[in-house]
Design a protein around this motif. Sequence first.
Motif, PDB file in Angstrom:
ATOM      1  N   PHE A  16      -1.367  -8.932  44.680  1.00  0.00           N
ATOM      2  CA  PHE A  16      -1.422  -6.926  45.093  1.00  0.00           C
ATOM      3  C   PHE A  16      -3.549  -6.718  45.088  1.00  0.00           C
ATOM      4  N   SER A  17      -3.149  -5.684  45.991  1.00  0.00           N
ATOM      5  CA  SER A  17      -4.958  -5.314  45.810  1.00  0.00           C
ATOM      6  C   SER A  17      -4.632  -3.880  46.405  1.00  0.00           C
ATOM      7  N   CYS A  18      -5.590  -3.374  45.714  1.00  0.00           N
ATOM      8  CA  CYS A  18      -5.265  -2.355  45.850  1.00  0.00           C
ATOM      9  C   CYS A  18      -6.820  -1.483  45.712  1.00  0.00           C
ATOM     10  N   ALA A  19      -6.629  -0.605  46.961  1.00  0.00           N
ATOM     11  CA  ALA A  19      -8.174   0.015  47.363  1.00  0.00           C
ATOM     12  C   ALA A  19      -8.224   1.627  47.336  1.00  0.00           C
ATOM     13  N   ILE A  20      -8.360   2.134  46.518  1.00  0.00           N
ATOM     14  CA  ILE A  20      -9.144   3.691  47.326  1.00  0.00           C
ATOM     15  C   ILE A  20     -10.395   4.528  48.185  1.00  0.00           C
ATOM     16  N   PRO A  21     -10.573   4.354  49.212  1.00  0.00           N
ATOM     17  CA  PRO A  21     -11.647   4.626  50.219  1.00  0.00           C
ATOM     18  C   PRO A  21     -12.233   5.743  49.951  1.00  0.00           C
ATOM     19  N   ALA A  22     -11.447   6.844  49.527  1.00  0.00           N
ATOM     20  CA  ALA A  22     -12.588   7.902  49.202  1.00  0.00           C
ATOM     21  C   ALA A  22     -12.239   8.356  47.616  1.00  0.00           C
ATOM     22  N   PHE A  23     -12.324   7.163  47.352  1.00  0.00           N
ATOM     23  CA  PHE A  23     -12.884   6.768  45.696  1.00  0.00           C
ATOM     24  C   PHE A  23     -13.793   8.203  44.958  1.00  0.00           C
ATOM     25  N   LYS A  24     -15.038   8.312  46.030  1.00  0.00           N
ATOM     26  CA  LYS A  24     -16.123   9.332  44.959  1.00  0.00           C
ATOM     27  C   LYS A  24     -15.410  10.409  45.858  1.00  0.00           C
ATOM     28  N   GLU A  25     -15.340  10.952  46.573  1.00  0.00           N
ATOM     29  CA  GLU A  25     -14.191  12.851  46.963  1.00  0.00           C
ATOM     30  C   GLU A  25     -13.493  12.286  45.599  1.00  0.00           C
TER      31      GLU A  25
END
Length: 394
Positions: free
Chosen positions: A54-63
């Motif tokens: 599995f892979s997880c990503a948070i595109p708006a991790f900075k915001e």
Amino acid sequence: MNSKAACILTKLVPFMRKLFCCLFLLFTHSVFASDSLRVVLSASKLVKNDTLDFSCAIPAFKELRLTNATLNVWIEDVAHTKRWKYRYPIINGEVSGSLAVGNKIPDGVYAVNFLVQPGFFKISGEVYDHDKRDTSIIYMMISKNKKGSYLDYAHVARDGFFHLKNTLFADSAYFVFAPMGKTKSNYLDMRIETPLDSVFTPVLQETKFITIGNPAKLLAGQTDTSHYLFRSDNAGGAEFLPEVVVKSKFKSKIQQYDEEYSSGLFQNNDAIVFDGLDQYDIARAPTIMMFLQGRIAGLTIERNSEGVEIAKWRNQLVEIYIDEFRLDATENLFIVPSEVAMIKAYRPPAHLSSFSGGAGAIAIYTKRGNYMSNSRFRHNFIVKGYTNMESVWQ
């Protein structure tokens, strides 16, 4: 345009602006929410011994201020009868891992819940009724399945609270705390806590369903996901619904402790077992090594140049384990005899870990859980860390 129409238009414009703003915010929120956590699985249909990547990503991790966060992966069957928990560090909005499906995982449909928790792993604590001279305490961290240990100290504030340096480790670690300097006994009475083990509300969440086994052979009740709703209750590791346990044969306290806390190769029936629960010989001994001296044929206790008691079996260094965590055989034991619930001695060659060299081994188990005395000071803890990126679901 007449004056009446102009008046209506004047009143209508602010209303339309507010309506547009609300619709825009709702639209952007919906788009953002659906795209806030991206989860990709390597497969949705697996059989035993397959690997779920599995892979997880948070595109708006900075915001979202999630540059450093923790991903909790909670797997449970759709009937909510059993749950497994894993956790991984998220760095710059990304994390990936692998779980090999163990042979004992029953066929069925499982919900894989991905829960994002702010922050990294850290440890803080409090020393109860601490002596004002204890402005610092020393601690040893022993990582499970890794050779060696880590020794450091922590500053204790005037109110008794302290924080350890941020340390990331996989699986779990054994922490032992002691006063600075030489003392006759470890008098510290304390507690520790980690935010990751506390009750939390995920800031981001996503659920995926997977099938173990042949879907065509599963019963309808095992595959119905329409009524599944994730619940964050039932704390613990691998959890079960309440069940009735019938015991037909009486077991001593030390036998019950052994079944509950010894695992894997440590369950060797050939081990020499010493009871520290119902017997008091261990607690009365000056040190653990002095207790063992003369009780095991071929085992000798020596002191090195630094005064540390060293155990040897047939002139070979004996492996030392505390609650199944491997300790450097040449380091001092921080555990006092009164804290010991059980000691197991394994004759050479004892192969209890990948670091075993064929020598004998001594496994020391501390009092914990229901076997812990209420009057005993607490200064040693087993702490759960992060899951290995390649692990087994079992």
